[in-house]
Design a protein around this motif. Sequence first.
Motif, short mmCIF file in Angstrom:
data_model
loop_
_atom_site.label_atom_id
_atom_site.label_comp_id
_atom_site.label_asym_id
_atom_site.label_seq_id
_atom_site.Cartn_x
_atom_site.Cartn_y
_atom_site.Cartn_z
N PHE A 9 45.86 -1.37 98.84
CA PHE A 9 45.86 -0.41 99.95
C PHE A 9 44.51 -0.42 100.69
O PHE A 9 43.84 0.62 100.79
CB PHE A 9 46.18 1.00 99.44
N ASP A 10 44.14 -1.62 101.20
CA ASP A 10 42.89 -1.74 101.95
C ASP A 10 41.68 -1.22 101.17
O ASP A 10 40.80 -0.53 101.73
CB ASP A 10 42.98 -1.00 103.30
N ASP A 11 41.66 -1.56 99.89
CA ASP A 11 40.52 -1.19 99.01
C ASP A 11 40.41 0.31 98.75
O ASP A 11 39.38 0.77 98.24
CB ASP A 11 39.19 -1.69 99.57
N PRO A 32 41.22 9.44 98.63
CA PRO A 32 42.23 10.27 99.28
C PRO A 32 43.14 9.43 100.18
O PRO A 32 42.68 8.53 100.88
CB PRO A 32 41.40 11.25 100.10
N GLY A 33 44.44 9.72 100.13
CA GLY A 33 45.40 8.98 100.92
C GLY A 33 46.79 9.19 100.36
O GLY A 33 46.99 10.00 99.45
N GLU A 34 47.75 8.45 100.93
CA GLU A 34 49.13 8.49 100.44
C GLU A 34 49.56 7.07 100.13
O GLU A 34 49.35 6.16 100.93
CB GLU A 34 50.05 9.11 101.49
N VAL A 81 52.57 8.86 95.83
CA VAL A 81 51.40 9.58 95.36
C VAL A 81 50.57 10.05 96.55
O VAL A 81 50.30 9.27 97.46
CB VAL A 81 50.51 8.69 94.45
N LYS A 82 50.21 11.32 96.53
CA LYS A 82 49.24 11.85 97.48
C LYS A 82 47.97 12.20 96.72
O LYS A 82 48.02 12.79 95.64
CB LYS A 82 49.75 13.13 98.15
N VAL A 83 46.84 11.83 97.32
CA VAL A 83 45.53 12.11 96.71
C VAL A 83 44.69 12.86 97.74
O VAL A 83 44.54 12.39 98.86
CB VAL A 83 44.83 10.80 96.31
N THR A 84 44.19 14.01 97.35
CA THR A 84 43.36 14.78 98.29
C THR A 84 41.88 14.73 97.92
O THR A 84 41.02 14.95 98.76
CB THR A 84 43.82 16.25 98.37
N SER A 85 41.59 14.47 96.65
CA SER A 85 40.21 14.34 96.18
C SER A 85 40.19 13.10 95.28
O SER A 85 41.08 12.92 94.44
CB SER A 85 39.83 15.59 95.39
#
Lengths: 94, 94
Positions: A9-11, A32-34, A81-85
Amino acid sequence: MSLSVNSYFDDKVKSIAFESANGPVTSGVMLPGEYVFDTTKDEVMKVVEGELIVKLPGAAEYVSFKTGTEFNVAANQSFDVKVTSTTAYLCFYS
Amino acid sequence: MSLSVNSYFDDKVKSIAFESANGPVTSGVMLPGEYVFDTTKDEVMKVVEGELIVKLPGAAEYVSFKTGTEFNVAANQSFDVKVTSTTAYLCFYS
């Protein structure tokens, strides 16, 4: 024996693969990302620092998994998966 | 924000550095071997999979730290680590 590093995912996700006493494992970090992950083996994902917000295969809703918790995904499935931190995880394969 | 990967001890130790919600962390893996680490900051080392056998600064004996346990090392110290089975750790800096 060596440690291989992989990027996805682009590193935004990087992981180190190794053989533990309990079988093959990857130790990774997600910015952080999805993301959508596809499994090729049965996986146990364990959150070791942070939080993964996960929609498991067939699930309608996202569920939060925080430090010290884990979830299972069967082979040949995909999960969201969602990552906020920024979060560290271990993935155990079987 | 990005994930940097570092290698030490002829690639027998690799780690991914990131900023967690709790401050700077490295998520790393150590292959079997014996290592001496020098600290530049106060560190909390947490074993997330495997075992680190550690001689803390000033200690006479090695002590085993297994999955789920942690130890502290003050800044500007060195400590000795023996690894018999490839082990994943998190290192928290403050």
